[in-house]
Write an enzyme that holds these catalytic residues in place. Structure first.
Site, PDB file in Angstrom:
ATOM      1  N   GLU A   1       2.922 -14.795   8.013  1.00 20.80           N
ATOM      2  CA  GLU A   1       2.608 -15.329   6.732  1.00 20.80           C
ATOM      3  C   GLU A   1       1.064 -15.431   6.127  1.00 20.80           C
ATOM      4  O   GLU A   1       0.869 -15.479   5.029  1.00 20.80           O
ATOM      5  CB  GLU A   1       3.092 -16.751   6.586  1.00 20.80           C
ATOM      6  CG  GLU A   1       2.582 -17.653   7.133  1.00 20.80           C
ATOM      7  CD  GLU A   1       2.958 -19.275   6.887  1.00 20.80           C
ATOM      8  OE1 GLU A   1       4.330 -19.444   7.208  1.00 20.80           O
ATOM      9  OE2 GLU A   1       2.257 -20.090   6.580  1.00 20.80           O
TER      10      GLU A   1
ATOM     11  N   ARG B   1       7.124 -23.610  11.942  1.00 20.08           N
ATOM     12  CA  ARG B   1       6.018 -22.650  12.010  1.00 20.08           C
ATOM     13  C   ARG B   1       6.785 -21.361  12.021  1.00 20.08           C
ATOM     14  O   ARG B   1       7.632 -21.368  13.154  1.00 20.08           O
ATOM     15  CB  ARG B   1       5.243 -22.967  13.244  1.00 20.08           C
ATOM     16  CG  ARG B   1       3.893 -23.905  12.907  1.00 20.08           C
ATOM     17  CD  ARG B   1       2.982 -23.599  11.758  1.00 20.08           C
ATOM     18  NE  ARG B   1       1.950 -24.532  11.305  1.00 20.08           N
ATOM     19  CZ  ARG B   1       2.174 -25.532  10.691  1.00 20.08           C
ATOM     20  NH1 ARG B   1       2.889 -25.567   9.859  1.00 20.08           N
ATOM     21  NH2 ARG B   1       1.045 -26.346  10.540  1.00 20.08           N
TER      22      ARG B   1
ATOM     23  N   HIS C   1       5.936 -21.526   2.207  1.00 21.79           N
ATOM     24  CA  HIS C   1       5.161 -22.728   2.978  1.00 21.79           C
ATOM     25  C   HIS C   1       5.039 -23.837   1.993  1.00 21.79           C
ATOM     26  O   HIS C   1       3.939 -24.422   1.947  1.00 21.79           O
ATOM     27  CB  HIS C   1       3.869 -22.325   3.624  1.00 21.79           C
ATOM     28  CG  HIS C   1       3.578 -23.194   5.003  1.00 21.79           C
ATOM     29  ND1 HIS C   1       3.017 -22.467   6.146  1.00 21.79           N
ATOM     30  CD2 HIS C   1       3.643 -24.342   5.017  1.00 21.79           C
ATOM     31  CE1 HIS C   1       3.106 -23.583   7.063  1.00 21.79           C
ATOM     32  NE2 HIS C   1       3.152 -24.701   6.342  1.00 21.79           N
TER      33      HIS C   1
HETATM   34  N1  LIG Z   1       6.316 -26.423   6.072  1.00 20.85           N
HETATM   35  C1  LIG Z   1       5.568 -27.161   5.989  1.00 20.85           C
HETATM   36  O1  LIG Z   1       4.965 -27.567   5.023  1.00 20.85           O
HETATM   37  C2  LIG Z   1       4.995 -28.039   7.103  1.00 20.85           C
HETATM   38  C3  LIG Z   1       4.522 -29.554   6.989  1.00 20.85           C
HETATM   39  C4  LIG Z   1       4.251 -30.457   7.967  1.00 20.85           C
HETATM   40  C5  LIG Z   1       4.546 -30.041   9.123  1.00 20.85           C
HETATM   41  N2  LIG Z   1       5.117 -28.844   9.626  1.00 20.85           N
HETATM   42  C6  LIG Z   1       5.539 -28.380  11.051  1.00 20.85           C
HETATM   43  O2  LIG Z   1       6.280 -29.257  11.468  1.00 20.85           O
HETATM   44  C7  LIG Z   1       6.026 -29.926  12.556  1.00 20.85           C
HETATM   45  C8  LIG Z   1       6.307 -31.044  12.998  1.00 20.85           C
HETATM   46  O3  LIG Z   1       5.651 -32.064  12.530  1.00 20.85           O
HETATM   47  P1  LIG Z   1       5.776 -33.578  12.961  1.00 20.85           P
HETATM   48  O4  LIG Z   1       5.142 -34.535  12.096  1.00 20.85           O
HETATM   49  O5  LIG Z   1       7.447 -34.244  12.943  1.00 20.85           O
HETATM   50  O6  LIG Z   1       5.347 -33.643  14.506  1.00 20.85           O
HETATM   51  P2  LIG Z   1       5.723 -34.702  15.667  1.00 20.85           P
HETATM   52  O7  LIG Z   1       4.590 -34.536  16.549  1.00 20.85           O
HETATM   53  O8  LIG Z   1       5.836 -36.197  15.105  1.00 20.85           O
HETATM   54  O9  LIG Z   1       6.861 -34.186  16.125  1.00 20.85           O
HETATM   55  C9  LIG Z   1       7.226 -33.103  16.897  1.00 20.85           C
HETATM   56  C10 LIG Z   1       7.961 -33.040  18.075  1.00 20.85           C
HETATM   57  O10 LIG Z   1       8.220 -32.118  18.740  1.00 20.85           O
HETATM   58  C11 LIG Z   1       8.212 -32.429  20.369  1.00 20.85           C
HETATM   59  N3  LIG Z   1       7.706 -31.306  21.251  1.00 20.85           N
HETATM   60  C12 LIG Z   1       6.380 -30.962  21.258  1.00 20.85           C
HETATM   61  N4  LIG Z   1       6.306 -29.977  22.069  1.00 20.85           N
HETATM   62  C13 LIG Z   1       7.694 -30.005  22.609  1.00 20.85           C
HETATM   63  C14 LIG Z   1       8.275 -28.861  23.547  1.00 20.85           C
HETATM   64  N5  LIG Z   1       7.490 -28.035  24.153  1.00 20.85           N
HETATM   65  N6  LIG Z   1       9.614 -28.773  23.479  1.00 20.85           N
HETATM   66  C15 LIG Z   1      10.453 -29.738  22.942  1.00 20.85           C
HETATM   67  N7  LIG Z   1       9.679 -30.646  21.989  1.00 20.85           N
HETATM   68  C16 LIG Z   1       8.372 -30.774  21.891  1.00 20.85           C
HETATM   69  C17 LIG Z   1       7.411 -33.770  20.475  1.00 20.85           C
HETATM   70  O11 LIG Z   1       7.952 -34.583  21.697  1.00 20.85           O
HETATM   71  C18 LIG Z   1       7.788 -34.442  18.924  1.00 20.85           C
HETATM   72  O12 LIG Z   1       8.918 -35.280  19.006  1.00 20.85           O
HETATM   73  C19 LIG Z   1       4.386 -29.502  12.801  1.00 20.85           C
HETATM   74  O13 LIG Z   1       4.038 -29.212  14.063  1.00 20.85           O
HETATM   75  C20 LIG Z   1       4.267 -28.609  11.890  1.00 20.85           C
HETATM   76  O14 LIG Z   1       4.205 -27.308  12.415  1.00 20.85           O
HETATM   77  C21 LIG Z   1       5.468 -28.034   8.416  1.00 20.85           C
END
Ligand SMILES: NC(=O)c1ccc[n+]([C@@H]2O[C@H](COP(=O)([O-])OP(=O)(O)OC[C@H]3O[C@@H](n4cnc5c(N)ncnc54)[C@H](O)[C@@H]3O)[C@@H](O)[C@H]2O)c1
Length: 331
Positions: free
Chosen positions: A262, A233, A294
């Site tokens: 964005e 993000r 994105h």
């Molecule tokens: N660019 C894109 O097209 C796209 C698509 C999907 C997801 N995303 C982004 O990717 C991110 C991750 O997705 P995911 O499926 O791996 O999520 P997920 O929930 O599987 O993993 C997120 C990780 O972040 C960790 N986390 C949460 N809060 C934290 C904090 N305060 N400090 C440290 N670590 C922390 C969690 O413990 C977890 O391991 C989503 O939140 C989204 O913003 C982007």
């Protein structure tokens, strides 16, 4: 029942219509839900939204007044939705908590390798029949250090690819992922990860605690020749601070699939308008920066899964069933 879907891309429309066929009618709009467009949803019990829709207080109040009872968000992230307000308005909000993490992880690596091996510059040159190599030198990933901030589903998929390259693996997360530990990842404090990594990739969600995770201090902690990738993000990075560092000639490459301002730009054709965002305008002028709009999730596989799950979420709502995808009500 007819559902109103906002922010639908041309490629997505036939996939959505096919998936919902035999269940519910769907009206697909390419415009995003925001204060200007919320009234279109009047009379629709279910609206289907995407990441760059605005579901803040005012929009939710307009939706509720128009009879909307459910929001089916076509993404994992939900930082664009005010859940407390939705709860107060007695709405149901569901998201897609799982779809191919490989789509995003593979794209993050695409950005990393494109900036590392100067692919955009090389392609522009060969189109011009300029076959010199000056300025195209990259670096082996093998033996270098990857720092992964957020080792959940996408972070783990990214780590597996880094492991395939033969990299040293550093991780930072509130919870250690056993699969990453098994690949040899060492969990270290954030500053240590930033100081020691040749490649830093962001995979934490955007929340109050992670906003501007990469601020001016964090950027200064990174190696001068590091590569920084953000496919999570935009709000995770202080973009103005990043521009300042780039202006000083720092970083081998920066790949950004997301940008903090964005909304209102990404997914839209703004090519015939004056550029109003000076930070973004400056960002895209750096030869070592690659910005995409994105698109990391945008594979047939991931989009197909997102639509299937969105349909299931709507069917669950209609049947009064609860699943792990429901964000509101909380229990
Ligand atoms: N660019 C894109 O097209 C796209 C698509 C999907 C997801 N995303 C982004 O990717 C991110 C991750 O997705 P995911 O499926 O791996 O999520 P997920 O929930 O599987 O993993 C997120 C990780 O972040 C960790 N986390 C949460 N809060 C934290 C904090 N305060 N400090 C440290 N670590 C922390 C969690 O413990 C977890 O391991 C989503 O939140 C989204 O913003 C982007």
């Amino acid at each position: 029942m007819e559902i109103l879907a906002f922010g639908v891309q041309a490629d997505e429309k036939p996939l959505i219509e096919r998936a919902f066929q035999g269940h519910h009618e769907v009206r697909c709009l390419d415009v995003f839900l925001n204060e200007d467009t919320a009234l279109i949803a009047t009379g629709y019990e279910v609206v289907c939204t995407s990441v760059n829709c605005d579901l803040g207080r005012r929009v939710l109040q307009t939706l509720a007044a128009g009879g909307t009872r459910m929001v089916a968000q076509r993404s994992t992230g939900f930082n664009n939705i005010d859940l407390l307000v939705a709860e107060r308005l007695a709405m149901t909000v569901a998201r897609v908590s799982y779809y191919s993490p490989h789509s995003v992880a593979e794209f993050a690596w695409t950005l990393a390798m494109a900036v590392n091996r100067r692919i955009v510059r090389a392609s522009t040159r060969t189109r011009d029949f300029d076959f010199r190599l000056d300025g195209l030198m990259g670096r082996d990933m093998h033996g270098r250090t990857a720092g992964i901030l957020g080792t959940g589903k996408i972070g783990e998929a990214f780590t597996r690819i880094a492991h395939g390259f033969g990299m040293n693996l550093l991780g930072w997360d509130v919870a250690e992922n056993p699969a990453c530990l098994q690949l040899g990842m060492r969990y270290v404090p954030k500053d240590q990860l930033l100081a020691e990594s040749d490649l830093v990739s962001l995979h934490v969600p955007l929340m109050p605690e992670t906003r501007r995770l990469i601020d001016a201090d964090a950027l200064r902690t990174m190696k001068d020749d590091a590569i920084l990738i953000n496919s999570s993000r935009g709000g995770l990075i202080d973009t103005a601070a990043l521009v300042a560092e780039l202006r000083d000639g720092r970083f081998t490459g920066v790949g950004l699939d997301v940008y903090e301002a964005e909304a209102g730009l990404f997914f839209l054709d703004k090519s015939l308008e004056a550029v109003g965002d000076d930070t973004l305008a400056r960002l895209v002028t750096f030869p070592n920066v690659l910005v995409t709009s994105h698109q990391a999730y945008y594979t047939e596989d991931a989009v197909g899964q997102i639509i299937e799950t969105t349909l299931e979420n709507v069917l669950d709502y209609r049947a009064g069933r609860r699943s792990e995808n429901v964000l509101v009500p909380r229990s």
